[in-house]
Design a protein around this motif. Structure first.
Motif, PDB file in Angstrom:
ATOM      1  N   GLY A   6       0.823  -1.207   0.000  1.00 34.80           N
ATOM      2  CA  GLY A   6       0.000   0.000   0.000  1.00 34.80           C
ATOM      3  C   GLY A   6       0.856   1.255   0.000  1.00 34.80           C
ATOM      4  N   LEU A   7       0.216   2.366   0.354  1.00 33.79           N
ATOM      5  CA  LEU A   7       0.966   3.622   0.404  1.00 33.79           C
ATOM      6  C   LEU A   7       1.686   3.717   1.745  1.00 33.79           C
ATOM      7  CD1 LEU A   7      -1.174   6.409  -1.289  1.00 33.79           C
ATOM      8  CD2 LEU A   7       0.749   5.098  -2.193  1.00 33.79           C
ATOM      9  N   HIS A   8       2.814   3.069   1.825  1.00 39.78           N
ATOM     10  CA  HIS A   8       3.624   3.136   3.035  1.00 39.78           C
ATOM     11  C   HIS A   8       4.644   4.250   2.823  1.00 39.78           C
ATOM     12  CE1 HIS A   8       7.016   0.804   1.181  1.00 39.78           C
ATOM     13  NE2 HIS A   8       6.040   0.653   0.331  1.00 39.78           N
ATOM     14  N   LEU A  43       0.298   9.397   4.335  1.00 41.06           N
ATOM     15  CA  LEU A  43       0.210   8.246   5.236  1.00 41.06           C
ATOM     16  C   LEU A  43      -1.082   8.287   6.054  1.00 41.06           C
ATOM     17  CD1 LEU A  43       3.883   7.969   6.508  1.00 41.06           C
ATOM     18  CD2 LEU A  43       2.712   6.488   4.888  1.00 41.06           C
ATOM     19  N   THR A  44      -1.492   9.487   6.415  1.00 35.93           N
ATOM     20  CA  THR A  44      -2.702   9.569   7.238  1.00 35.93           C
ATOM     21  C   THR A  44      -3.951   9.176   6.456  1.00 35.93           C
ATOM     22  OG1 THR A  44      -3.033  11.890   6.682  1.00 35.93           O
ATOM     23  CG2 THR A  44      -1.767  11.427   8.672  1.00 35.93           C
ATOM     24  N   LEU A  45      -3.855   9.163   5.141  1.00 41.45           N
ATOM     25  CA  LEU A  45      -4.989   8.706   4.333  1.00 41.45           C
ATOM     26  C   LEU A  45      -5.231   7.221   4.528  1.00 41.45           C
ATOM     27  CD1 LEU A  45      -5.217  10.025   0.678  1.00 41.45           C
ATOM     28  CD2 LEU A  45      -6.759  10.438   2.580  1.00 41.45           C
ATOM     29  N   MET A  69      -1.903  11.563  15.736  1.00 32.66           N
ATOM     30  CA  MET A  69      -2.725  11.454  14.531  1.00 32.66           C
ATOM     31  C   MET A  69      -2.727  10.006  14.025  1.00 32.66           C
ATOM     32  SD  MET A  69      -2.368  14.233  11.591  1.00 32.66           S
ATOM     33  CE  MET A  69      -1.017  13.615  10.631  1.00 32.66           C
ATOM     34  N   PHE A  70      -1.556   9.405  14.062  1.00 33.08           N
ATOM     35  CA  PHE A  70      -1.464   8.020  13.577  1.00 33.08           C
ATOM     36  C   PHE A  70      -2.074   7.034  14.572  1.00 33.08           C
ATOM     37  CE2 PHE A  70       1.816   9.836  10.852  1.00 33.08           C
ATOM     38  CZ  PHE A  70       1.446   9.280   9.644  1.00 33.08           C
ATOM     39  N   ARG A  71      -2.062   7.420  15.806  1.00 32.33           N
ATOM     40  CA  ARG A  71      -2.557   6.512  16.831  1.00 32.33           C
ATOM     41  C   ARG A  71      -4.037   6.216  16.624  1.00 32.33           C
ATOM     42  NH1 ARG A  71      -0.279   8.943  21.619  1.00 32.33           N
ATOM     43  NH2 ARG A  71       1.658   8.135  20.767  1.00 32.33           N
ATOM     44  N   GLU A 105       4.692   1.006  11.326  1.00 32.59           N
ATOM     45  CA  GLU A 105       6.071   1.417  11.055  1.00 32.59           C
ATOM     46  C   GLU A 105       6.151   2.883  10.657  1.00 32.59           C
ATOM     47  OE1 GLU A 105       7.500  -1.462   8.188  1.00 32.59           O
ATOM     48  OE2 GLU A 105       6.016  -2.730   9.190  1.00 32.59           O
ATOM     49  N   ARG A 106       5.035   3.445  10.261  1.00 28.32           N
ATOM     50  CA  ARG A 106       5.078   4.837   9.818  1.00 28.32           C
ATOM     51  C   ARG A 106       5.525   5.754  10.949  1.00 28.32           C
ATOM     52  NH1 ARG A 106       3.771   1.340   6.857  1.00 28.32           N
ATOM     53  NH2 ARG A 106       6.002   1.185   7.165  1.00 28.32           N
ATOM     54  N   THR A 107       4.949   5.552  12.134  1.00 24.25           N
ATOM     55  CA  THR A 107       5.366   6.402  13.238  1.00 24.25           C
ATOM     56  C   THR A 107       6.840   6.179  13.546  1.00 24.25           C
ATOM     57  OG1 THR A 107       4.375   4.737  14.637  1.00 24.25           O
ATOM     58  CG2 THR A 107       3.188   6.812  14.433  1.00 24.25           C
TER      59      THR A 107
END
Lengths: 90, 589
Positions: A15-17, A53-55, B123-125, B134-136
């Motif tokens: 995905g969009l990682h 990423l927030t999407l 926000m990611f939480r 892994e983004r955070t």
């Protein structure tokens, strides 16, 4: 001003990682006008990895790439092509 | 994964120091990044602050570029993530927002960055999909890199810890542990290390729970995670559930009750039922620990490690400084003995004052007595301080790492020179003190008969003796299991030392880890070790066991055990003969 938009489905497994988002953001950063990424009515700035990423777009998500100015059509197409190619990571 | 419903994770390691604690994790390896300064900036200086932030980001990009350039060809295909980080560094959500915050609120760059990152993380939480996990991490790594450049934090600085925490580290070097504000730490946990590693010793000295050898604790634990640590059983629970917390709190209470009980009775002498008196003493590193030795019923100091004053400072301490510290300890303990071990440095304790030339193999290098004999002036400074302190009580001197008779001769000569120099200056001193050696090198065991004729006592340092005997590093978890005090090889070495001492009518004491483990008391009594010295915390339990063991029977038991060639068999014999006594006397969690 007329906006242009193209729909595209995320096909790569991850995905969009961060890495794929970074590729989009890098391309969008070259544009002279804002470029947007939309999903389910949510819209984010395609030049920001973090916003993309927030999407939250896993494999199979349909997204819309939107440009504000026709000058950026080339970049729009390049982004769509990159997404369609699965960011070369399938 | 996210804060609201964290799964409890249990990991097992090596128990290094008993006790239970519950607290927040403090990741040592990210230090300098997690504690940030906060201050406000005048309007006219804000653009300068923004520049400072931009410079830190630019430096971060340069660093990543360099990493990519220098990556070997086979890694070039893995540099994608680094390129991603380079894009993230300039991401407007991170970069632009931080700059805006500096300009709008006039706060310093570190604070602004931290706030922006905290906002991004929350926000990611709120996003449930696990793929975002892994983004955070990427964002955190990127912001850590900027933060390091902002604060200029290359070095770990755990001296600045200002809250009660559980330290989590890959490993803690002695230089690091020596900087810790001791009263701030609830417990230690480390990825590396074995039972007898320095971290464990420090933890036991400080009486705080520790679990080591956890392998991947630093990867599983995040800063500020709630942890429950059981140093008695070597268990760490990450994000403990309510039930676990209750269980740990109850056990913590029980453990403290037990400690209170045995400490109360510890102020009496430890005599075996058949009337054999064994002085039980404390090992100390800091002069302040004398209090702990006394509180736990210690009858002297069997090992006063003197390295501390040489660590965490830029120059060697003076004779007067040393004298003040030694006198403090000697006076408090008088008339009980204080055994001062001369400088044992450049081994696993790198000297802060002079640590430039690194040896490839410090444990086998120029350390302890070897180092001191090479630096006679430095050595004599310490010897003079010891001789002067001896005026105020009962002082013994121990020379560490003796491996032959020549070293003893040389050390004694320097001791005499130190006394002569004090004579000339007219400073009061007491030259009539017992001088002994650490027996911790196998060659000293082989030469025990000869050495016994030259000194007043032997003090057996089991940690090093066992390591050198098996050629293992106790801190290396791949071989830590070979550290077996009951092994026939070790039993025979100990017997040889004890016999040589008895034949020559000198004292034979033990101050290694083995002495402080109640489990080994029957064997040590049977071998005829006359005094035991240990971390103060262990004194009550050891005394309790001594009171339950017949010395004569222990002697017979050891003679039998010495016939065995298999460590498993010896261990089984201890269990058979003393298991029930030990179980009754020693706390089991």
């Amino acid at each position: 001003m007329k906006q242009l938009a193209r729909d595209v489905v995320i096909i790569n497994k991850l995905g969009l990682h961060a890495r794929s988002a970074a590729k989009i953001a890098a391309m969008a950063g070259e544009a002279h006008h804002p470029i947007w990424l939309e999903k389910d009515g949510q819209r984010v700035d395609a030049a920001s990895v973090i916003e993309i990423l927030t999407l939250m777009c896993p494999q199979g998500t349909q997204v819309t790439v939107v440009i504000d100015h026709p000058d950026d059509t080339g970049i729009l197409n390049a982004i769509v092509k990159e997404i369609e190619s699965g960011f070369g990571e399938i | 994964m996210f804060a609201d419903h964290l799964e409890e994770i249990r990991i097992n390691g090596i128990k290094a120091s008993p006790g239970i604690c519950i607290g927040k994790a403090y990741m040592v390896d990210q230090e300098g990044v997690d504690i940030v300064e906060r201050y406000y900036i005048d309007k006219q200086h804000r653009s300068k602050e923004v520049k400072r932030f931009k410079a830190a980001v630019r430096k971060a990009i340069d660093e990543l570029n360099e990493i990519i350039t220098n990556a070997p060809e086979e890694f070039q295909q893995h540099t994608g993530i680094i390129e991603t980080h380079m894009v993230l560094l300039k991401d407007k959500m991170l970069y632009d927002k931080t700059i805006q915050l500096i300009e709008a609120e006039g706060i310093n760059a570190e604070w602004a960055l931290k706030r922006i990152v905290a906002g991004l993380k929350s926000m990611f939480r709120n996003i449930s999909d696990t793929y975002l996990r892994e983004r955070t991490a990427d964002i955190e790594q990127v912001s850590d890199r900027i933060m390091r450049n902002l604060v200029g934090a290359d070095k770990v600085n755990i001296g600045a810890i200002d809250k009660r925490v559980i330290l989590v580290a890959r490993d803690l070097s002695p230089a690091e542990t020596s900087q810790i504000q001791l009263e701030r730490i609830k417990g230690f946990i480390t990825d590396r290390g074995g039972q007898a590693s320095h971290t464990g010793i420090i933890a036991r000295t400080l009486e705080i729970p520790a679990v080591v050898g956890l392998r991947n604790a630093t990867r599983l634990i995040n800063n500020e995670d709630l942890l429950a640590v059981d140093g008695t059983n070597g268990v760490v629970v990450i994000h403990p559930s309510d039930n676990t917390l209750v269980e740990f709190e109850e056990r913590q209470q029980r453990y403290e009750d037990y400690l209170t009980l045995i400490t109360r009775e510890s102020h009496h002498r430890a005599e075996t039922p058949d009337g054999h008196y064994v002085p039980v003493m404390g090992n100390i590193e800091l002069s302040e620990e004398v209090v702990s030795v006394r509180d736990h019923g210690g009858e002297g100091i069997g090992l006063y490690r003197t390295e501390f004053q040489y660590l965490s400072r830029s120059e060697f301490p003076t004779e007067d400084e040393l004298f003040d510290k030694y006198r403090e300890v000697v006076e408090v303990m008088a008339p009980l003995p204080v055994s001062i071990r001369t400088l044992d440095i450049n081994g696993d304790k790198a000297i802060g004052a002079n640590g430039n030339d690194e040896e490839p193999n410090p444990a086998l290098g120029l350390r302890a007595i070897r180092y001191c004999l090479k630096n006679p002036e430095l050595f004599k400074t310490q010897l003079k301080a010891i001789l002067r302190a001896a005026v105020y009580g009962n002082v013994r001197i121990i020379f560490p790492l003796i491996s032959n008779t020549q070293e003893v001769e040389d050390a004694q000569k320097l001791l005499q020179e130190a006394a002569d120099e004090l004579d000339r200056t007219g400073v009061p001193y007491n030259g009539d003190i017992e001088a002994g050696i650490m027996v911790e090198v196998p060659s000293a065991v082989i030469l025990a008969e000869e050495l016994a004729k030259m000194v007043d006592f032997f003090s057996i340092g089991t940690n090093d003796l066992i390591q050198y005997a098996f050629a293992i590093d106790r801190g290396n978890q791949n071989v830590a299991h070979m550290y077996q005090p009951l092994h026939p090889a070790i039993m025979r070495l100990l017997k040889q030392v004890a016999d040589a001492a008895r034949n020559n009518h000198i004292g034979v004491y033990m101050c290694g880890e083995m002495a402080g483990d109640p489990y080994f008391v029957p064997v040590l009594l049977g071998l005829g070790i006359q005094e035991l010295s240990m971390n103060p915390l262990s004194i009550p339990a050891v005394k309790r066991v001594i009171r339950a063991i017949e010395a004569d029977e222990a002697k017979k038991f050891v003679n039998q055990a010495l016939q065995e060639t298999d460590v498993k068999r010896i261990t089984a014999m201890v269990e058979e003969s003393y298991g029930s006594i030990l179980a009754k006397q020693i706390y089991k969690a």
